[in-house]
Design an enzyme around this catalytic site. Structure first.
Site, PDB file in Angstrom:
ATOM      1  N   ARG A   1      -8.785  -8.889 -17.144  1.00 14.04           N
ATOM      2  CA  ARG A   1      -8.133  -7.739 -16.613  1.00 14.04           C
ATOM      3  C   ARG A   1      -7.495  -8.498 -15.191  1.00 14.04           C
ATOM      4  NH1 ARG A   1     -13.270  -3.143 -16.362  1.00 14.04           N
ATOM      5  NH2 ARG A   1     -12.396  -3.314 -14.281  1.00 14.04           N
TER       6      ARG A   1
ATOM      7  N   ARG B   1     -17.861   9.137  -9.739  1.00 15.67           N
ATOM      8  CA  ARG B   1     -17.987   7.375  -8.512  1.00 15.67           C
ATOM      9  C   ARG B   1     -18.141   7.482  -7.298  1.00 15.67           C
ATOM     10  NH1 ARG B   1     -15.245   3.107 -12.580  1.00 15.67           N
ATOM     11  NH2 ARG B   1     -14.607   1.707 -11.316  1.00 15.67           N
TER      12      ARG B   1
ATOM     13  N   ARG C   1     -14.931  -3.788  -5.481  1.00 17.59           N
ATOM     14  CA  ARG C   1     -14.940  -3.203  -5.740  1.00 17.59           C
ATOM     15  C   ARG C   1     -17.115  -3.728  -5.792  1.00 17.59           C
ATOM     16  NH1 ARG C   1     -13.234  -5.974 -10.930  1.00 17.59           N
ATOM     17  NH2 ARG C   1     -14.344  -4.864 -12.298  1.00 17.59           N
TER      18      ARG C   1
ATOM     19  N   ARG D   1     -15.354 -12.009 -18.003  1.00 18.37           N
ATOM     20  CA  ARG D   1     -14.838 -10.980 -18.933  1.00 18.37           C
ATOM     21  C   ARG D   1     -13.255 -10.978 -19.863  1.00 18.37           C
ATOM     22  NH1 ARG D   1     -16.243  -4.954 -17.477  1.00 18.37           N
ATOM     23  NH2 ARG D   1     -15.042  -5.258 -14.994  1.00 18.37           N
TER      24      ARG D   1
ATOM     25  N   LYS E   1     -21.676  -1.207 -18.917  1.00 20.96           N
ATOM     26  CA  LYS E   1     -21.710   0.030 -19.028  1.00 20.96           C
ATOM     27  C   LYS E   1     -20.557  -0.129 -20.254  1.00 20.96           C
ATOM     28  CE  LYS E   1     -19.934   1.275 -15.341  1.00 20.96           C
ATOM     29  NZ  LYS E   1     -20.264  -0.447 -14.675  1.00 20.96           N
TER      30      LYS E   1
END
Ligand code: ADP
Ligand code: ADP
Ligand code: ZN
Length: 216
Positions: free
Chosen positions: A160, A88, A171, A127, A13
């Site tokens: 992160r 969400r 998640r 990431r 995203k």
């Protein structure tokens, strides 16, 4: 153009958002980015949000919905906007609808980026993000030219806190339980485009542009 970007953690995203806001010149509203900024600045909101984010849980709606509706009210959103990471869950989607209806605004597109669960963990764990400009990289799938350094601004890359295997798995589960039902919600409204997110970054972008194409 008033767009929602939907998809599990690691779907791409944020990566696609960067290209979309540049092409269509609309503001990018990422609730995750807003929370991380508040954590960095040590605000009350940041302190509260961090408790949930560290566990891979959703930040409560009371702390989230007002943030987004306030943002949409700002002048730069008159020409359109793109929501990334919001709504969400169904309650957030309903509260957004109520707000938009009162403001006489309609969503134009929901872009649903689909990626199989088996790929998502490695996407998120690899990431890396630029501290200065926010550009997103992947150590394997989208590596920077120089390790640990941003191609765009030479800034330092970081990982992160919630991009570890345990929190990412949590998640993904939260996504399946709470967020995935939104695909049905927006299919019923007739504004969703399902995009295959397992292609190269460029090909995913092409499919998104094709889906948005005819819109103003
Ligand atoms: P999201 O915002 O949906 O959580 P990101 O855009 O941050 O996802 O992407 C998650 C990770 O996967 C990043 O490291 C990014 O570079 C990488 N990535 C994004 N799109 C692709 C793709 N199509 N193929 C391979 N890796 C990708
Ligand atoms: P990703 O796309 O990798 O899941 P985000 O940056 O969108 O990451 O979100 C990171 C975290 O911020 C989420 O796990 C959640 O704790 C919190 N968060 C972001 N957006 C929302 C939202 N709309 N409602 C509740 N919590 C949110
Ligand atoms: Zn940078």
């Amino acid at each position: 153009m008033r767009i929602i970007l939907l998809g599990p953690p690691g779907a791409g995203k944020g990566t696609q958002a960067a290209g979309i806001v540049e092409k269509y010149n609309i503001p990018h509203i990422s609730t995750g980015d807003i929370f991380r900024k508040n954590i960095k600045e040590g605000t009350d909101l940041g302190k509260k949000a961090k408790e949930y984010m560290d566990q891979g849980l959703l930040v409560p709606d009371e702390l989230t919905v007002g943030l987004v509706t306030d943002r949409i009210t700002q002048k730069d959103c008159e020409k359109g906007f793109m929501l990334d990471g919001f709504p969400r869950n169904v309650s957030q989607a309903e509260q957004l609808d109520t707000f938009l209806k009162e403001a006489n605004i309609e969503l134009t597109n929901v872009i649903n980026i689909e990626v199989d669960k088996s790929i998502l963990v490695s996407r998120a764990v690899g990431r890396r993000i630029c501290k200065s400009c926010g550009a997103t990289y992947h150590i394997e799938f989208n590596a920077p030219q120089n390790e640990g350094i941003c191609n765009v601004c030479q800034g330092e890359l970081y990982q992160r806190a919630d991009d570890n295997e345990e929190t990412v798995s949590k998640r993904i589960q939260v996504y399946l339980d709470e967020t995935k039902p939104l695909a049905d919600y927006y299919t019923k409204k007739g504004i969703i485009s399902n995009i295959n997110g397992e292609q190269s970054i460029d090909n995913v972008f092409k499919d998104i542009v094709a889906a948005l194409g005819s819109e103003k």
